[in-house]
Design a protein around this motif. Structure first.
Motif, mmCIF file in Angstrom:
data_model
loop_
_atom_site.group_PDB
_atom_site.id
_atom_site.type_symbol
_atom_site.label_atom_id
_atom_site.label_comp_id
_atom_site.label_asym_id
_atom_site.label_seq_id
_atom_site.Cartn_x
_atom_site.Cartn_y
_atom_site.Cartn_z
ATOM 1 N N LEU A 185 0.828 -1.206 0.000
ATOM 2 C CA LEU A 185 0.000 0.000 0.000
ATOM 3 C C LEU A 185 0.863 1.257 0.000
ATOM 4 O O LEU A 185 0.524 2.266 -0.636
ATOM 5 N N PRO B 149 1.305 1.167 -4.664
ATOM 6 C CA PRO B 149 -0.155 1.300 -4.708
ATOM 7 C C PRO B 149 -0.752 1.100 -6.102
ATOM 8 O O PRO B 149 -1.832 0.507 -6.228
ATOM 9 N N LEU C 47 -1.221 -2.539 -6.922
ATOM 10 C CA LEU C 47 -2.367 -3.103 -6.194
ATOM 11 C C LEU C 47 -3.685 -2.698 -6.849
ATOM 12 O O LEU C 47 -4.590 -3.522 -7.007
ATOM 13 N N LYS C 48 -3.799 -1.437 -7.226
ATOM 14 C CA LYS C 48 -5.027 -0.967 -7.886
ATOM 15 C C LYS C 48 -5.305 -1.762 -9.153
ATOM 16 O O LYS C 48 -6.431 -2.184 -9.416
ATOM 17 N N TYR D 160 -6.049 -5.716 -8.280
ATOM 18 C CA TYR D 160 -7.253 -6.038 -7.525
ATOM 19 C C TYR D 160 -8.441 -5.140 -7.886
ATOM 20 O O TYR D 160 -9.418 -5.088 -7.147
ATOM 21 N N MET E 238 -9.204 -1.888 -8.058
ATOM 22 C CA MET E 238 -9.673 -0.853 -7.127
ATOM 23 C C MET E 238 -9.296 0.526 -7.654
ATOM 24 O O MET E 238 -8.125 0.757 -7.978
ATOM 25 N N GLU F 151 -9.674 3.290 -5.778
ATOM 26 C CA GLU F 151 -9.053 3.908 -4.605
ATOM 27 C C GLU F 151 -8.693 2.811 -3.609
ATOM 28 O O GLU F 151 -9.456 1.863 -3.429
ATOM 29 N N LEU F 152 -7.551 2.983 -2.958
ATOM 30 C CA LEU F 152 -7.106 1.989 -1.987
ATOM 31 C C LEU F 152 -7.406 2.449 -0.565
ATOM 32 O O LEU F 152 -7.282 3.643 -0.254
ATOM 33 N N PHE G 11 -7.751 -3.364 3.408
ATOM 34 C CA PHE G 11 -7.457 -3.777 2.030
ATOM 35 C C PHE G 11 -7.716 -5.270 1.852
ATOM 36 O O PHE G 11 -8.328 -5.703 0.871
ATOM 37 N N ALA H 208 -10.406 -6.470 -0.801
ATOM 38 C CA ALA H 208 -9.926 -7.255 -1.949
ATOM 39 C C ALA H 208 -10.457 -8.680 -1.885
ATOM 40 O O ALA H 208 -10.788 -9.280 -2.918
#
Length: 317
Positions: free
Chosen positions: A211, A215, A218-219, A222, A224, A226-227, A234, A238
């Motif tokens: 994170l 970031p 990850l977005k 998964y 997303m 916004e994290l 998270f 997720a």
């Protein structure tokens, strides 16, 4: 979430350490295989202790899974130490592994000649890909490979080209991982058996780091926009998006924790390095402070015991 310290030191590792200590004086060069994703945490402090001033080649293996910019930073950092050279390899650079032979010869030129032999010991923690490197160097299958740690459990000698005798050793951790962060990184990347770790704790540590440092990866992975700021939030969000649900629409955090860790290990999330040279410097200071605090507590307890005994003797008089 409260995280527990991760330790794993099977009996065969202690046996290997004693055997390595015995034959180390005969070695000319040490080849230490590191995981390019965690060059600090996968660097066994016992190697530095046992090798003394012998030249060492540090191999940053699995570089195809790591952040290439961070790998270059680590190589420059590690080579600041006298007698240390580095090479970085991944699956895409397997053909370049024979650079190790050339570097061994450069480090000990006095051992070159028809009647001479370079003795090189290859060392590394479990699951860094040491056996795969050995098989490429040997040009044949001489070391058993596997996706779980501690496959190699005994020493062996392999004769290579260019007058090099390679001494293979079992993958070896050290008795106490003092840096708790290193313990989690070792677990996240697969150096510790999964039975010796708590998936949710390791996933929590991993998510917190990703994170902060990765970031965007990850977005993308998964889905997303916004994290969340919190690692556990998270994992729950997720996990829900991935359909990791129990009855009652409760998120199965253990199931998603396994997914996160496996996708990190396989670089499905992206090419990730979990530590930097700056982090190493900071954490070394932290570990030294913890060591000093532990010694101070030990000394205080010893002094308290001494005073109690003195009072008891005085009362008996």
């Amino acid at each position: 979430m409260t995280r527990q310290t991760i330790q794993w030191f099977p009996g065969h590792m202690n046996k290997a350490r004693n055997e390595i200590k015995e034959i180390m004086p005969q070695m000319d060069v040490i080849i230490e295989v590191l995981d390019a994703r965690i060059p600090y945490s996968s660097e066994n402090p016992m190697v530095a202790e046992l090798r003394g001033d012998k030249p060492v080649i540090k191999i940053l293996n699995k570089a195809d899974l790591a952040n290439p910019e961070k790998t270059a930073q680590w190589q420059a950092y590690l080579e600041q130490e006298a007698g240390v050279k580095t090479l970085a390899f991944g699956h895409e650079k397997a053909a370049e592994v024979h650079q190790i032979n050339e570097l061994c010869k450069k480090l000990v030129p006095h051992k070159l000649g028809a009647d001479k032999q370079i003795k090189a010991m290859i060392m590394g923690i479990p699951n860094v890909g040491k056996s795969t490197l050995i098989n490429i160097l040997a040009g044949r299958i001489v070391a058993k490979t596997g996706n779980e740690p501690a496959v190699t459990k005994a020493q062996q000698r392999i004769k290579l080209e260019d007058g090099i005798m390679l001494y293979d050793t079992p993958g070896m951790l050290w008795p106490k991982v003092e840096n708790g962060n290193s313990g989690y990184r070792l677990a996240a990347t697969g150096a510790v058996r999964d039975t010796a770790m708590n998936y949710e704790e390791v996933a929590s540590f991993t998510a917190e780091y990703l994170l902060s440092e990765y970031p965007e990866l990850l977005k993308a992975r998964y889905k997303m926009e916004e994290l969340p700021e919190c690692d556990w939030e998270f994992i729950e969000r997720a996990g829900k998006l991935r359909g990791c649900l129990r009855s009652g629409a409760q998120v199965d955090t253990h199931k998603f924790s396994e997914i996160l860790i496996n996708e990190l290990r396989d670089a499905v999330i992206g090419r990730i390095t979990m530590e930097t040279p700056a982090m190493r410097e900071e954490e070394e200071v932290m570990v030294q402070q913890q060591r000093e605090e532990a010694e101070a507590k030990k000394a205080a307890k010893a002094e308290e015991k001494k005073m109690r005994l003195a009072r008891a003797r005085k009362n008996r008089r």
